[in-house]
Each structure stands twice: as structure tokens, then as C-alpha cells.
Design a protein around this motif. Sequence first.
Motif, PDB file in Angstrom:
ATOM      1  N   ILE A 174     -95.152  13.126  13.408  1.00  0.00           N
ATOM      2  CA  ILE A 174     -95.721  11.839  13.029  1.00  0.00           C
ATOM      3  C   ILE A 174     -95.308  10.779  14.048  1.00  0.00           C
ATOM      4  O   ILE A 174     -94.323  10.938  14.776  1.00  0.00           O
ATOM      5  N   HIS A 176     -93.841   7.099  14.456  1.00  0.00           N
ATOM      6  CA  HIS A 176     -93.080   6.165  13.633  1.00  0.00           C
ATOM      7  C   HIS A 176     -92.154   5.330  14.514  1.00  0.00           C
ATOM      8  O   HIS A 176     -92.134   5.472  15.740  1.00  0.00           O
ATOM      9  N   ILE A 206     -96.763   6.438   4.457  1.00  0.00           N
ATOM     10  CA  ILE A 206     -95.856   6.880   5.514  1.00  0.00           C
ATOM     11  C   ILE A 206     -94.847   5.784   5.834  1.00  0.00           C
ATOM     12  O   ILE A 206     -93.760   6.047   6.360  1.00  0.00           O
TER      13      ILE A 206
END
Length: 220
Positions: A174, A176, A206
Amino acid sequence: MSKATPAKYTQDYLEQLPQDIKRHLTSYELAGDFGKVEEWRSSLAKKYTDIDVWAVEDLILTRWRIICRYEHAAGAAFSRFLNGLKQGKILGTKCNNCGRVMIPPRVFCEWCFTDVSDWVEHSGTGIVSTYSLSHIGTDPGVRLDKPVIVAVIWFENTFRTLASSKTVLHAGGILHRLDGVEPDKVNVGLRVKPVWKPFEERVGSILDIDYFTPLEAAGK
């Protein structure tokens, strides 16, 4: 208040047209007829295409704002993933054929062409596979004194390296934010873990993960 004439409507309409269309009209000597009702009627009476002939009264410009609202169904697997985030859990699915864990979860393994139904809970630890230092925040006109660190996190046990070519095959990652580390201390391969928002602030997103931080900074 004076009444708007058909010629005024037509002029307003043509002024709003894209440049390529205006050039097309100019090539037919239409643009030079602004404001002249009778000349407009004569010009528009000509048949330039197979489309029905325009009438002056048809060329009226109207302005409005189109509001398009879309709803996207997350699906069974991703909905379960989002619900897990709200509980402080990172959930994935595991392929029983190749053994890899997929995060975010999928119900089909494109490597093995098989359905996937087994669920696992992941610790959230992973490595930085790539990162960027951003000096631009929510206001693009303001340069941040301290950059925001944005990274792609690959979760542990979700990727493997082919010994023959050293090609990395990854299945879980992911994008981030990193925090708790200085920009000059970040490197590819840095091991990190998630830091969660307080439970009452989580919404099933998320962003329920506040940021990722190095394992050393977390006391590991």
C-alpha cells in the motif's frame, strides 16, 4: 431591461466554443457575421454538413453546473478488509497453491488461476520498497519546511524474489505516510510497522492507519 436579440444569443454562444470549432466556423466566414441578424440567418441557412440546418433561435447558450455523484461497491473481500481496519486489523487472503498472502485481499490468485477463500490476519510489518519526500502539502502554494515522507510498503511474506533473475514478485503493498523517522534516515528496505488512530476516530478506511514508523522507533 432591453430584450436580448437572436444575434446576441448567437454571439455569446460562439464566444464559448472551443478554439478548433471556432476555427472551423471562421473558415466558412461565419465568425465575421457577429451581431448581424439577417446575415446570420443567411449564413446559417447554408447546409455545411448532413446535420439538419441550424436556425438562429436554436443557438442559445445556457450555463449550468453538472453534479455527478457516484457510488462504488467495495465488494465482499475489500469490505471485509475495510471493516478489519476499523478494528485495528490488517486482513489478507492466502492462496493455498503458491502460499502467498494478498493484501489488500483478493478472491482470485492470478498467478495460479485459482479461487482463494482462506483469510489471515497480518501483523502489518513490512519494508519500504520505494519512497518520496514531498515538500507540498494540501496547499500547493506553500512549501513545507519539513517534508512529508510518502512510501510504498510491502508487507512481509507477501512477496518473493526469483533466485534466477532476482526479480521481486510482490502481492501485498500500500501507499502510505511514514513518520517517527528523519528524512535522511529513510532507505529502501527499512522495516516498518503501522501506528493506528484511536479506535473512536476509525471509520473503516486505509487512513485508520495514521502512519507507518520504523520498528526500532516502536521499541522493537
